[in-house]
Design a protein around this motif. Structure first.
Motif, PDB file in Angstrom:
ATOM      1  N   ILE A 171      29.283 -57.910  61.705  1.00  0.00           N
ATOM      2  CA  ILE A 171      28.608 -59.314  61.140  1.00  0.00           C
ATOM      3  C   ILE A 171      28.521 -60.275  62.541  1.00  0.00           C
ATOM      4  N   ASP A 172      29.620 -60.254  63.470  1.00  0.00           N
ATOM      5  CA  ASP A 172      29.649 -60.948  64.495  1.00  0.00           C
ATOM      6  C   ASP A 172      28.772 -60.437  65.409  1.00  0.00           C
ATOM      7  N   ARG A 173      28.574 -59.080  65.570  1.00  0.00           N
ATOM      8  CA  ARG A 173      27.800 -58.505  66.804  1.00  0.00           C
ATOM      9  C   ARG A 173      26.121 -58.720  66.260  1.00  0.00           C
ATOM     10  N   LEU A 174      25.665 -58.311  65.019  1.00  0.00           N
ATOM     11  CA  LEU A 174      24.298 -58.744  64.481  1.00  0.00           C
ATOM     12  C   LEU A 174      24.124 -59.811  63.884  1.00  0.00           C
ATOM     13  N   ASN A 175      24.696 -60.658  63.400  1.00  0.00           N
ATOM     14  CA  ASN A 175      24.617 -61.973  62.388  1.00  0.00           C
ATOM     15  C   ASN A 175      24.569 -61.406  61.275  1.00  0.00           C
ATOM     16  N   ILE A 176      24.867 -62.406  60.313  1.00  0.00           N
ATOM     17  CA  ILE A 176      25.216 -62.163  58.875  1.00  0.00           C
ATOM     18  C   ILE A 176      23.658 -61.440  57.989  1.00  0.00           C
ATOM     19  N   LEU A 177      22.571 -61.961  58.619  1.00  0.00           N
ATOM     20  CA  LEU A 177      21.627 -61.415  57.805  1.00  0.00           C
ATOM     21  C   LEU A 177      21.221 -59.978  58.074  1.00  0.00           C
ATOM     22  N   HIS A 178      21.352 -59.616  59.408  1.00  0.00           N
ATOM     23  CA  HIS A 178      21.515 -58.265  59.803  1.00  0.00           C
ATOM     24  C   HIS A 178      22.259 -57.451  59.293  1.00  0.00           C
ATOM     25  N   ALA A 179      23.570 -57.687  59.317  1.00  0.00           N
ATOM     26  CA  ALA A 179      24.652 -57.113  58.965  1.00  0.00           C
ATOM     27  C   ALA A 179      24.598 -56.840  57.344  1.00  0.00           C
ATOM     28  N   THR A 180      24.073 -57.802  56.477  1.00  0.00           N
ATOM     29  CA  THR A 180      23.523 -57.899  54.866  1.00  0.00           C
ATOM     30  C   THR A 180      22.557 -56.535  54.822  1.00  0.00           C
ATOM     31  N   MET A 181      21.669 -56.579  55.569  1.00  0.00           N
ATOM     32  CA  MET A 181      20.501 -55.444  55.757  1.00  0.00           C
ATOM     33  C   MET A 181      21.195 -54.199  55.788  1.00  0.00           C
ATOM     34  N   LEU A 182      21.964 -54.286  57.055  1.00  0.00           N
ATOM     35  CA  LEU A 182      22.775 -52.829  57.243  1.00  0.00           C
ATOM     36  C   LEU A 182      23.627 -52.339  56.058  1.00  0.00           C
ATOM     37  N   LEU A 193      33.928 -66.891  55.457  1.00  0.00           N
ATOM     38  CA  LEU A 193      34.520 -66.771  56.835  1.00  0.00           C
ATOM     39  C   LEU A 193      35.407 -65.525  57.124  1.00  0.00           C
ATOM     40  N   ALA A 194      35.649 -64.776  56.267  1.00  0.00           N
ATOM     41  CA  ALA A 194      36.296 -63.510  56.395  1.00  0.00           C
ATOM     42  C   ALA A 194      35.885 -62.464  55.817  1.00  0.00           C
ATOM     43  N   GLY A 195      36.102 -61.337  56.263  1.00  0.00           N
ATOM     44  CA  GLY A 195      36.030 -59.894  55.422  1.00  0.00           C
ATOM     45  C   GLY A 195      34.648 -59.430  55.586  1.00  0.00           C
ATOM     46  N   GLY A 196      34.311 -58.326  55.152  1.00  0.00           N
ATOM     47  CA  GLY A 196      33.118 -57.841  55.392  1.00  0.00           C
ATOM     48  C   GLY A 196      31.928 -58.412  54.407  1.00  0.00           C
ATOM     49  N   VAL A 197      30.972 -57.717  54.630  1.00  0.00           N
ATOM     50  CA  VAL A 197      29.665 -58.130  53.608  1.00  0.00           C
ATOM     51  C   VAL A 197      29.524 -56.761  52.732  1.00  0.00           C
ATOM     52  N   TYR A 198      29.334 -57.208  51.564  1.00  0.00           N
ATOM     53  CA  TYR A 198      29.344 -55.856  50.619  1.00  0.00           C
ATOM     54  C   TYR A 198      27.956 -55.521  49.922  1.00  0.00           C
ATOM     55  N   ALA A 199      27.505 -54.494  49.789  1.00  0.00           N
ATOM     56  CA  ALA A 199      26.027 -54.500  49.074  1.00  0.00           C
ATOM     57  C   ALA A 199      26.389 -53.239  48.241  1.00  0.00           C
ATOM     58  N   ALA A 239      28.678 -50.193  49.602  1.00  0.00           N
ATOM     59  CA  ALA A 239      28.824 -50.145  51.267  1.00  0.00           C
ATOM     60  C   ALA A 239      29.022 -51.396  51.657  1.00  0.00           C
ATOM     61  N   TRP A 240      29.419 -51.388  52.975  1.00  0.00           N
ATOM     62  CA  TRP A 240      29.782 -52.665  53.546  1.00  0.00           C
ATOM     63  C   TRP A 240      29.415 -52.835  54.947  1.00  0.00           C
ATOM     64  N   ALA A 241      29.294 -53.952  55.650  1.00  0.00           N
ATOM     65  CA  ALA A 241      29.224 -54.143  57.052  1.00  0.00           C
ATOM     66  C   ALA A 241      30.523 -54.807  57.311  1.00  0.00           C
ATOM     67  N   THR A 242      30.986 -54.425  58.527  1.00  0.00           N
ATOM     68  CA  THR A 242      32.546 -55.029  58.880  1.00  0.00           C
ATOM     69  C   THR A 242      32.183 -56.184  59.580  1.00  0.00           C
ATOM     70  N   HIS A 257      38.800 -62.658  60.304  1.00  0.00           N
ATOM     71  CA  HIS A 257      37.849 -63.939  60.570  1.00  0.00           C
ATOM     72  C   HIS A 257      36.460 -63.507  61.101  1.00  0.00           C
ATOM     73  N   ARG A 258      35.439 -64.084  60.691  1.00  0.00           N
ATOM     74  CA  ARG A 258      34.192 -64.019  61.324  1.00  0.00           C
ATOM     75  C   ARG A 258      34.163 -65.079  62.485  1.00  0.00           C
ATOM     76  N   ARG A 259      34.248 -64.467  63.706  1.00  0.00           N
ATOM     77  CA  ARG A 259      34.379 -65.497  64.865  1.00  0.00           C
ATOM     78  C   ARG A 259      33.104 -66.049  65.081  1.00  0.00           C
ATOM     79  N   SER A 260      31.873 -65.554  64.420  1.00  0.00           N
ATOM     80  CA  SER A 260      30.632 -66.194  64.462  1.00  0.00           C
ATOM     81  C   SER A 260      30.245 -67.425  63.679  1.00  0.00           C
ATOM     82  N   PHE A 261      31.070 -67.581  62.944  1.00  0.00           N
ATOM     83  CA  PHE A 261      30.774 -68.552  61.757  1.00  0.00           C
ATOM     84  C   PHE A 261      31.539 -69.956  62.433  1.00  0.00           C
ATOM     85  N   GLY A 262      30.812 -71.064  62.013  1.00  0.00           N
ATOM     86  CA  GLY A 262      30.992 -72.318  62.591  1.00  0.00           C
ATOM     87  C   GLY A 262      32.554 -72.589  62.389  1.00  0.00           C
TER      88      GLY A 262
END
Length: 198
Positions: free
Chosen positions: A71-82, A16-22, A64-67, A178-183
């Protein structure tokens, strides 16, 4: 010359919080790293022991990561791909091929053959190495969040939607991380829970 195959994996899609890392890793066949496996199957101590070995022995690596905002702007899938694209783009040595854990290949801008491998983090050494680097980077962020925001328990739950984490949000408020787009976060905000700005 051996083909330079880059393994790519992510960490932090569910929290629910923080960036997604790759991470993207090109292993050096002349300098193998023993004990590589899916990061989820390794203890935190083992991951922390392997991460510096991977960084030291790999031909190239990048984390690397997406912020949260991305995540909130793109959605988690697209942020992960980014994040995955950023990791591959950040490699000091260009790969000849890319292997990505999962069932989707990000839209890499490089003209390099890429394929998705389901459970690749358990079967392909370079993907295992990438999973370890992504996970240890994500865990390090959670330790920083724990120090910055006492009472939320980030060191324990790593941002995942545990009962303790949701209770902390309800009790203390929604943080900028916190990821505001998450339930669960969205529900707290809808119930009038304050969004903290520090």
């Amino acid at each position: 010359m051996d083909r330079r195959v880059c393994g790519v994996d992510e960490a932090g899609r569910g929290p629910l919080a923080g960036g997604v890392y790759a991470a993207a890793v090109i292993l050096d066949p002349a300098r193998p790293v023993e004990g590589l496996a899916d990061s989820k199957k390794l203890s935190a101590a083992r991951r922390e022991a392997l991460a510096p070995l991977i960084r030291e022995r790999a031909l190239a690596w990048c984390v690397a990561w997406a912020t949260v905002e991305e995540i909130d702007r793109l959605n988690i899938l697209h942020a992960t791909m980014l994040a995955m694209c950023r990791a591959v783009d950040g490699l000091a040595v260009p790969p000849d091929a890319i292997e990505v854990d999962g069932n989707r290949v990000p839209p890499f801008v490089l003209d390099i053959p890429a394929r998705a491998i389901v459970k690749g983090d358990a079967t392909v050494a370079a993907i295992s190495a990438a999973s370890i680097l992504a996970k240890t980077a994500r865990d390090a962020e959670c330790l920083e969040l724990d120090a910055r925001y006492p009472g939320y328990g980030f060191a324990a739950h790593k941002g995942y939607p545990t009962a303790a984490h949701v209770a902390a949000i309800e009790r203390l408020g929604v943080l900028p991380v916190h990821r505001r787009s998450f339930g669960p976060v969205k529900r707290c905000l809808a119930l009038g829970q304050q969004a903290l700005e520090f």
